[in-house]
Each structure stands twice: as C-alpha cells, then as structure tokens.
Design an enzyme around this catalytic site. Structure first.
Site, PDB file in Angstrom:
ATOM      1  N   MET A  30      -2.470  44.590  50.344  1.00 49.38           N
ATOM      2  CA  MET A  30      -3.726  45.352  49.105  1.00 49.38           C
ATOM      3  C   MET A  30      -3.586  45.258  48.161  1.00 49.38           C
ATOM      4  SD  MET A  30      -5.895  48.344  51.396  1.00 49.38           S
ATOM      5  CE  MET A  30      -4.410  49.442  50.681  1.00 49.38           C
ATOM      6  N   HIS A  37       6.648  44.257  49.727  1.00 46.45           N
ATOM      7  CA  HIS A  37       5.676  43.106  49.758  1.00 46.45           C
ATOM      8  C   HIS A  37       6.648  41.437  49.398  1.00 46.45           C
ATOM      9  CE1 HIS A  37       3.011  46.689  48.669  1.00 46.45           C
ATOM     10  NE2 HIS A  37       2.406  45.685  50.085  1.00 46.45           N
ATOM     11  N   LYS A 151       7.598  50.049  58.365  1.00 41.20           N
ATOM     12  CA  LYS A 151       6.722  51.665  57.063  1.00 41.20           C
ATOM     13  C   LYS A 151       5.894  52.157  57.684  1.00 41.20           C
ATOM     14  CE  LYS A 151       5.329  52.221  52.796  1.00 41.20           C
ATOM     15  NZ  LYS A 151       4.186  53.515  53.358  1.00 41.20           N
ATOM     16  N   VAL A 178      12.415  48.696  53.553  1.00 45.57           N
ATOM     17  CA  VAL A 178      12.651  48.141  52.083  1.00 45.57           C
ATOM     18  C   VAL A 178      12.838  49.981  51.560  1.00 45.57           C
ATOM     19  CG1 VAL A 178      13.144  47.253  50.338  1.00 45.57           C
ATOM     20  CG2 VAL A 178      12.800  45.965  51.847  1.00 45.57           C
ATOM     21  N   SER A 187       6.071  52.536  48.240  1.00 47.24           N
ATOM     22  CA  SER A 187       5.376  52.166  49.144  1.00 47.24           C
ATOM     23  C   SER A 187       4.255  52.521  47.368  1.00 47.24           C
ATOM     24  CB  SER A 187       4.859  53.694  49.572  1.00 47.24           C
ATOM     25  OG  SER A 187       3.687  53.738  49.091  1.00 47.24           O
TER      26      SER A 187
END
Length: 285
Positions: A30, A37, A151, A178, A187
C-alpha cells in the site's frame, strides 16, 4: 523501471514477459515503503526474471472510522526507494481504475475459518477486502510468485487459504519480519506514534517473546498466559490491548493437545497507531 497505472497496460506487459518465458514476481504493497517492504523486494528479485511492485491503498480493507483517508500516500518517495533494486514495473492504479463503474457492496471473498477471529473480529470485513484486492492483483499481473511479510501473519494465512482453495497458480513466499534495533516490527503506521508512544511500543514484541518462552518452557495454560500478557501491555502504557492469542500456526485455531509449533499473536493500540506482531514458539515433545 516503469510506472503503470492501468490494468490493461499491466496485463499486456506481464503477458509480453511471459511470452518470452520469463518468470514474474509480485510484491503487493500500500506504499509508504520502509525497510520491511524493501526486504520483500530484494528477496523476490533474486528468484524471478521480472519483478512488479504494486502500490495501492485499497479502500475495501478499511472499515468505517479507520485511517483510509489519513493513510500516508508517498508515491514519489516510494518510486525513488525502489530504483536500483531490480524492480521492472511499479503498478500504481487509483481506486477508480481498480474498481471501475461499481458501487459497494462489491463481490466478496469469505474465508470464515480464518477471518472471524483476532484481527478479523476487531476489523469486520477487513480480510474480505484484502482477499478481493489480492485476487485482482494476481489476475492482473499473473505472477509466478508473490511475496508477503510474516508481520501480517493472519493476512498471510488468509491469502494462502484463498490461493489454495481457488487453485490460483501462484507460489506464496513468506518473508520474515524486519525489526528496529529495539524489536519493534517495522510498519507503515509506526509514524502515527509520538516520541513517548514510540518508546513504549517495543513492549508488544517483548511480551510476545515472554509468552513464547513460557510455552517452550512447558506452560500450557493458554488462557492464563494470554490474560497475563494483556495486563502487561496495559501496564506498559498501551491504550488498549486488543488481544494476545496463542494459536496453531497453519489454521489459527486454538491449540488442542501437543503441538510442535504455535504462534503467539498480539494487537494493541498506542494513540492512533494499531500495532500487530507475532512470535513463533517451538514446543518440546
């Protein structure tokens, strides 16, 4: 690296690659990219000939009063972060492109055994929205392999179930969490926290590690462990401990007897940030 915003253009590009016998990978995101990521991207880039990263804030997975409007949109920074990392295309459609000419309710995908508990209970309809957008992305990009982070553990299991139940021809790759140096899972929502909240946040991971250690040491009183963990989070300054739960790894059911592995999951709120995390416990037989 090219930017693609239309579904048909993305399909044509993927099919041209496939016609040349090239293996395609997809990393759905997103946006508001962070090191977690980028770990997905780098892991998958080593396994494929062509790599697509999707950036789309999916309205279907946000409920009333959630942070759809506030969710950070950082496309230019994301494109810069992906440069030089083996990404061939960034698929960044808008909501009208992904859901054209229709009004809610949209076609849904229901995985009741996995979506009515834990985060599914706290966010009704969330996983149905996740399942729809993932299926759409898989149909548009037609990847051989797609990567998802551990996660979002419940989401990962939902996607695996959807792919298996619907015979979708894609391999799902799980990538480890991570973390920051103090244990906090990376996050996109961590930026919602102020300095004091950020200092408290690692207690979620520490608490789940304690639950896992207790299980590995032989405790089997799941409910008591869960309740103790929630109390610890509240004592650590969390505004609300939504849940701490001990579950079987594959189906997220409550443990029944001896299990070789369990997963300890938690969700808690600090101000505007809803944090989730999980830790695996390997049990002695």
């Amino acid at each position: 690296m090219r930017q693609v915003t239309e579904r048909n253009a993305m399909r044509e590009l993927s099919r041209a690659w496939r016609a040349r016998g090239e293996r395609i990978g997809l990393v759905p995101t997103m946006g508001n990219l962070h090191r977690g990521h980028l770990e997905l991207v780098e892991r998958l880039a080593r396994r494929v000939d062509r790599l697509v990263v999707s950036i789309f804030v999916n309205p279907l997975q946000f409920g009333p009063g959630e942070d759809y409007d506030a969710y950070p949109r950082t496309l230019e920074a994301d494109l810069n972060a992906l440069e030089g990392r083996g990404v061939d295309a960034v698929f960044a459609p808008n909501a009208r492109e992904m859901y054209p000419g229709v009004e809610p309710p949209w076609t849904g995908v229901d995985v009741p055994a996995l979506t009515q508990t834990l985060c599914g209970a706290a966010r009704p309809g969330h996983f149905a929205g996740v399942a729809v957008v993932v299926i759409k992305l898989l149909n548009i990009v037609e990847p051989d392999v797609a990567a998802f982070g551990r996660k979002d553990y419940q989401q990962l299991q939902v996607i695996r179930r959807v792919v298996g139940d619907l015979d979708l021809s894609v391999e799902i790759v799980e990538v480890p969490i991570v973390r920051e140096a103090d244990g906090l899972a990376l996050s996109s929502r961590n930026g919602y926290m102020d300095g004091e909240q950020r200092r408290r946040a690692p207690a979620l991971y520490a608490t789940l590690c304690e639950v896992a250690a207790a299980l590995e040491a032989g405790r089997r009183d799941w409910s008591q462990l869960e309740a103790q963990a929630c109390r610890r989070l509240e004592a650590a300054g969390f505004d609300a401990a939504e849940y701490v739960a001990v579950r079987r790894c594959d189906d997220l059911a409550e443990p029944q007897g001896d299990e070789p592995r369990l997963v300890c999951l938690g969700a808690a709120r600090l101000g505007a940030a809803r944090l989730i995390d999980n830790v695996e416990a390997r049990l002695k037989r």
